[in-house]
Design a protein around this motif. Sequence first.
Motif, short mmCIF file in Angstrom:
data_model
loop_
_atom_site.label_atom_id
_atom_site.label_comp_id
_atom_site.label_asym_id
_atom_site.label_seq_id
_atom_site.Cartn_x
_atom_site.Cartn_y
_atom_site.Cartn_z
N ILE A 165 27.74 5.39 -12.34
CA ILE A 165 28.91 6.36 -12.48
C ILE A 165 29.85 6.30 -11.28
O ILE A 165 29.64 6.18 -10.35
CB ILE A 165 28.36 7.66 -12.59
N PHE A 185 31.90 5.64 -16.34
CA PHE A 185 30.36 5.05 -16.33
C PHE A 185 30.27 3.89 -16.90
O PHE A 185 30.53 3.41 -18.07
CB PHE A 185 29.49 6.32 -16.58
N ASN A 188 34.20 8.71 -18.33
CA ASN A 188 33.45 9.85 -17.52
C ASN A 188 33.96 11.41 -18.36
O ASN A 188 34.67 12.08 -17.35
CB ASN A 188 33.31 10.04 -16.00
N LEU A 221 27.79 14.00 -17.74
CA LEU A 221 27.23 13.09 -18.29
C LEU A 221 25.47 13.60 -18.86
O LEU A 221 25.09 13.39 -19.65
CB LEU A 221 27.03 11.68 -17.78
#
Length: 185
Positions: free
Chosen positions: A12, A17, A35, A71
Amino acid sequence: MNKFKHFIGIDISKEYFDTFLLLESGNRKHNQFSNSTKGVKDFIKWFKKENALIEDTLICMEHIGMYGKLLSSLLVANNCNLWVEMSLRIIRSIGIQRGKNDKIDSERIANYAFKNQDQTILFKAPKKSLEKIRALLSLRERLVVIRASLKQNENELKSFDKEIYNITQKHQKQAIKGINADIKK
């Protein structure tokens, strides 16, 4: 018998990512997503399209703080098997490696998940109250550092340039007083 059939490593950064998917069939695939909420949704669609079912897939990422928060929360909300591992453990398990980029790192994380799946600790999102406490502690630490910097600057000016010290002293004292009040709160 292994619980998982497929493994995904995620590297990331602030904006993107990188993901690396190891499928039970032996196929290996890389992809990159933004992201963002849309990026996470696209990621989930992508690995499902690759026939990696949520219940059979272990997703592993390094613990990197703020950039991974969105995430991890969305993956947990979608019932994904998420393993958030300390970077140092992954690095130590791999040993000295040549070459480093996001694609290679995501592949290394996927391989780490595959090799160490018996040590998997699935991620559980912290309670909101705990997140608030962590955020406040982090803010307090930054305020303590700023206060120390202002005090050091004040002391240096006092010993090197009395005139500038006299001009800035009042403002620095007010700032320090305000920071002290915030730290106390």
